[in-house]
Motif scaffolding. Structure first.
Motif, PDB file in Angstrom:
ATOM      1  N   LEU A 190       0.819  -1.218   0.000  1.00 45.48           N
ATOM      2  CA  LEU A 190       0.000   0.000   0.000  1.00 45.48           C
ATOM      3  C   LEU A 190       0.855   1.271   0.000  1.00 45.48           C
ATOM      4  CD1 LEU A 190      -2.675  -1.359   2.450  1.00 45.48           C
ATOM      5  CD2 LEU A 190      -3.202  -0.396   0.198  1.00 45.48           C
ATOM      6  N   LEU A 191       2.191   1.100   0.144  1.00 44.35           N
ATOM      7  CA  LEU A 191       3.077   2.273   0.113  1.00 44.35           C
ATOM      8  C   LEU A 191       3.679   2.406  -1.278  1.00 44.35           C
ATOM      9  CD1 LEU A 191       4.933   1.700   3.529  1.00 44.35           C
ATOM     10  CD2 LEU A 191       2.816   2.972   3.091  1.00 44.35           C
ATOM     11  N   ARG A 192       3.932   3.628  -1.686  1.00 45.76           N
ATOM     12  CA  ARG A 192       4.617   3.863  -2.958  1.00 45.76           C
ATOM     13  C   ARG A 192       5.862   4.681  -2.676  1.00 45.76           C
ATOM     14  NH1 ARG A 192       4.348   9.217  -3.665  1.00 45.76           N
ATOM     15  NH2 ARG A 192       2.432  10.325  -3.166  1.00 45.76           N
ATOM     16  N   LYS A 193       6.760   4.740  -3.628  1.00 41.64           N
ATOM     17  CA  LYS A 193       7.950   5.586  -3.451  1.00 41.64           C
ATOM     18  C   LYS A 193       7.473   7.026  -3.219  1.00 41.64           C
ATOM     19  CE  LYS A 193      12.367   6.321  -5.789  1.00 41.64           C
ATOM     20  NZ  LYS A 193      13.309   5.986  -4.793  1.00 41.64           N
ATOM     21  N   GLY A 194       7.808   7.597  -2.085  1.00 41.84           N
ATOM     22  CA  GLY A 194       7.384   8.966  -1.798  1.00 41.84           C
ATOM     23  C   GLY A 194       6.240   9.070  -0.792  1.00 41.84           C
ATOM     24  N   THR A 195       5.636   7.951  -0.413  1.00 43.48           N
ATOM     25  CA  THR A 195       4.581   8.011   0.623  1.00 43.48           C
ATOM     26  C   THR A 195       5.175   8.603   1.904  1.00 43.48           C
ATOM     27  OG1 THR A 195       3.477   6.026  -0.217  1.00 43.48           O
ATOM     28  CG2 THR A 195       2.978   6.643   2.046  1.00 43.48           C
ATOM     29  N   VAL A 225      12.556   2.905  11.206  1.00 45.10           N
ATOM     30  CA  VAL A 225      12.456   3.939  10.154  1.00 45.10           C
ATOM     31  C   VAL A 225      13.714   4.802  10.071  1.00 45.10           C
ATOM     32  CG1 VAL A 225       9.925   4.047  10.053  1.00 45.10           C
ATOM     33  CG2 VAL A 225      11.133   5.543  11.643  1.00 45.10           C
ATOM     34  N   GLU A 226      14.492   4.832  11.168  1.00 42.17           N
ATOM     35  CA  GLU A 226      15.714   5.648  11.103  1.00 42.17           C
ATOM     36  C   GLU A 226      16.898   4.870  10.513  1.00 42.17           C
ATOM     37  OE1 GLU A 226      15.149   9.251  14.240  1.00 42.17           O
ATOM     38  OE2 GLU A 226      16.280   7.546  14.991  1.00 42.17           O
ATOM     39  N   ASN A 227      16.790   3.565  10.465  1.00 39.40           N
ATOM     40  CA  ASN A 227      17.945   2.788   9.992  1.00 39.40           C
ATOM     41  C   ASN A 227      17.717   1.971   8.737  1.00 39.40           C
ATOM     42  OD1 ASN A 227      19.935   3.461  12.102  1.00 39.40           O
ATOM     43  ND2 ASN A 227      18.351   2.598  13.420  1.00 39.40           N
ATOM     44  N   ASP A 228      16.478   1.669   8.428  1.00 37.73           N
ATOM     45  CA  ASP A 228      16.224   0.869   7.231  1.00 37.73           C
ATOM     46  C   ASP A 228      16.322   1.785   5.992  1.00 37.73           C
ATOM     47  OD1 ASP A 228      14.530  -2.000   6.615  1.00 37.73           O
ATOM     48  OD2 ASP A 228      14.579  -0.457   5.046  1.00 37.73           O
ATOM     49  N   TYR A 277      13.519   3.844   4.207  1.00 35.70           N
ATOM     50  CA  TYR A 277      12.909   5.067   4.736  1.00 35.70           C
ATOM     51  C   TYR A 277      13.941   6.180   4.886  1.00 35.70           C
ATOM     52  CZ  TYR A 277       8.951   2.121   5.726  1.00 35.70           C
ATOM     53  OH  TYR A 277       7.895   1.264   5.580  1.00 35.70           O
ATOM     54  N   GLN A 278      13.495   7.377   4.567  1.00 40.05           N
ATOM     55  CA  GLN A 278      14.294   8.561   4.889  1.00 40.05           C
ATOM     56  C   GLN A 278      13.514   9.290   5.968  1.00 40.05           C
ATOM     57  OE1 GLN A 278      14.915  11.371   1.697  1.00 40.05           O
ATOM     58  NE2 GLN A 278      16.761  10.233   1.143  1.00 40.05           N
ATOM     59  N   THR A 279      14.122   9.436   7.128  1.00 38.28           N
ATOM     60  CA  THR A 279      13.339   9.915   8.277  1.00 38.28           C
ATOM     61  C   THR A 279      13.981  11.132   8.925  1.00 38.28           C
ATOM     62  OG1 THR A 279      12.497   7.713   8.720  1.00 38.28           O
ATOM     63  CG2 THR A 279      12.497   9.219  10.576  1.00 38.28           C
ATOM     64  N   GLN A 302      11.057   4.925   0.540  1.00 42.32           N
ATOM     65  CA  GLN A 302      11.937   4.929  -0.635  1.00 42.32           C
ATOM     66  C   GLN A 302      11.873   3.602  -1.389  1.00 42.32           C
ATOM     67  OE1 GLN A 302      13.804   7.719  -1.234  1.00 42.32           O
ATOM     68  NE2 GLN A 302      12.901   8.608   0.613  1.00 42.32           N
ATOM     69  N   GLY A 303      11.054   2.687  -0.857  1.00 36.20           N
ATOM     70  CA  GLY A 303      11.022   1.342  -1.434  1.00 36.20           C
ATOM     71  C   GLY A 303      10.314   1.308  -2.790  1.00 36.20           C
ATOM     72  N   GLU A 304      10.220   0.088  -3.296  1.00 39.10           N
ATOM     73  CA  GLU A 304       9.557  -0.090  -4.595  1.00 39.10           C
ATOM     74  C   GLU A 304       8.053   0.067  -4.429  1.00 39.10           C
ATOM     75  OE1 GLU A 304      11.076  -0.403  -7.562  1.00 39.10           O
ATOM     76  OE2 GLU A 304      12.781   0.089  -6.290  1.00 39.10           O
ATOM     77  N   ASP A 305       7.382   0.470  -5.492  1.00 39.61           N
ATOM     78  CA  ASP A 305       5.916   0.590  -5.470  1.00 39.61           C
ATOM     79  C   ASP A 305       5.280  -0.787  -5.321  1.00 39.61           C
ATOM     80  OD1 ASP A 305       6.244   3.223  -5.790  1.00 39.61           O
ATOM     81  OD2 ASP A 305       5.246   3.359  -7.731  1.00 39.61           O
TER      82      ASP A 305
END
Ligand SMILES: C[S@@+](CC[C@H](N)C(=O)[O-])C[C@H]1O[C@@H](n2cnc3c(N)ncnc32)[C@H](O)[C@@H]1O
Length: 276
Positions: free
Chosen positions: A219-224, A243-246, A249-251, A273-276
């Motif tokens: 349900l997440l897309r690049k940029g969510t 979210v701070e280390n994977d 994600y850019q957090t 930042q993951g794939e759609d």
């Protein structure tokens, strides 16, 4: 006062001595109290006890719940069909009685993030009476929508009434149940393909499992954008660590202070930042 209760003449020598001793005792007690109040956990205990007792008193006196009282207050003081006035009334009610609604600095930050991101499809976990939901819905572009989940049925009913009163029935859908169950049916029952914005504010131990479920359900897309509250207090350390280390994600953190306790609190604002 104590002197006269002891039946000692305040003007006499003994009276002065007793008075001085009482004053000393009072100063000692004050000193001890302020020392205790400096200790975080005691302060926390004190604040929480005060909140519980004041809520108990109101509940027994008015024989209804905090959320009933808040709803009645909003209906009495806000302008129907005007989300800004509903938000202001919810906030004002917080001056009388503590509620779980988002605190003002965080609300402003949410306004800012949503306004910039212009998300169309939004999802919230943890609606409570709808302050954050109405905040998000007020900023999304025309045609956008927000699906929000609240676990407690009676609170979800209050949120629905407030959403209706704010004139946002077409924008906000309140689901009763757990976030986990809602995520599983977002695509099939609510016709969501990808989410643009997610607001995370439900029980802290569910933050990470529910985020991972959103990933799993694709349900997440690049940029969510995923905004999560209460990062440091009460805290969701496993979520924050993730979210701070994977690299998916850019957090960044938004730091502020909790109103009552004056302790540092933070929101995490992550971009997937993951794939759609
Ligand atoms: C901190 S309050 C939310 C405040 C709200 N976001 C606001 O700012 O106005 C958390 C809410 O999440 C609800 N909740 C707790 N666990 C939940 C879950 N697993 N799924 C959905 N809602 C949940 C609680 O009943 C509570 O009303």
């Amino acid at each position: 006062m104590i002197v006269s209760r002891l039946n000692v003449d305040p003007g006499s020598e003994i009276g002065d001595e007793v008075h001085a001793r009482n004053q000393g005792l009072l100063t000692d007690l004050k000193g001890m109290w302020s020392m205790l109040m400096d200790i975080g956990s005691v302060k926390l205990f004190y604040v929480i006890t005060r909140i519980i007792l004041s809520k108990l008193w109101r509940t027994l006196w008015y024989w209804n719940t905090t959320e009933d009282r808040l709803l009645a207050y909003v209906k009495k003081t806000a302008v129907e069909g005007d989300p800004a006035s509903v938000l202001a009334a919810i906030r004002k009610y917080n001056d009388y009685e503590w509620t779980m609604a988002l605190h003002p600095e965080k609300k402003l930050k949410t306004d800012e993030v949503v306004r910039k991101a212009t998300p169309e499809i939004c999802f919230e976990m943890g609606c409570y009476v709808g302050l954050s939901a109405i905040t998000v819905a007020s900023q999304i572009p025309p045609g956008g929508r927000l699906i929000t989940v609240e676990y407690v049925p009676k609170i979800a009913d209050v949120a629905r009434e407030l959403v209706h009163f704010a004139g946002l029935d077409q924008v906000i859908t309140v689901i009763t149940g757990t976030a986990e169950d809602a995520i599983k049916v977002l695509r099939s029952e609510y016709h969501v393909d990808k989410l643009d914005f997610v607001f995370v504010d439900h029980c802290k131990w569910q933050y990470l499992p529910d985020l991972k479920l959103l990933e799993k359900e694709r349900l997440l897309r690049k940029g969510t954008i995923i905004m999560a509250d209460d990062m440091l207090w009460p805290g969701a350390p496993d979520y924050l660590e993730y979210v701070e280390n994977d690299p998916k994600y850019q957090t960044e953190r938004f730091n502020c202070k909790a109103i009552l306790l004056n302790v540092p609190v933070a929101m995490a604002i992550s971009v997937y930042q993951g794939e759609d």
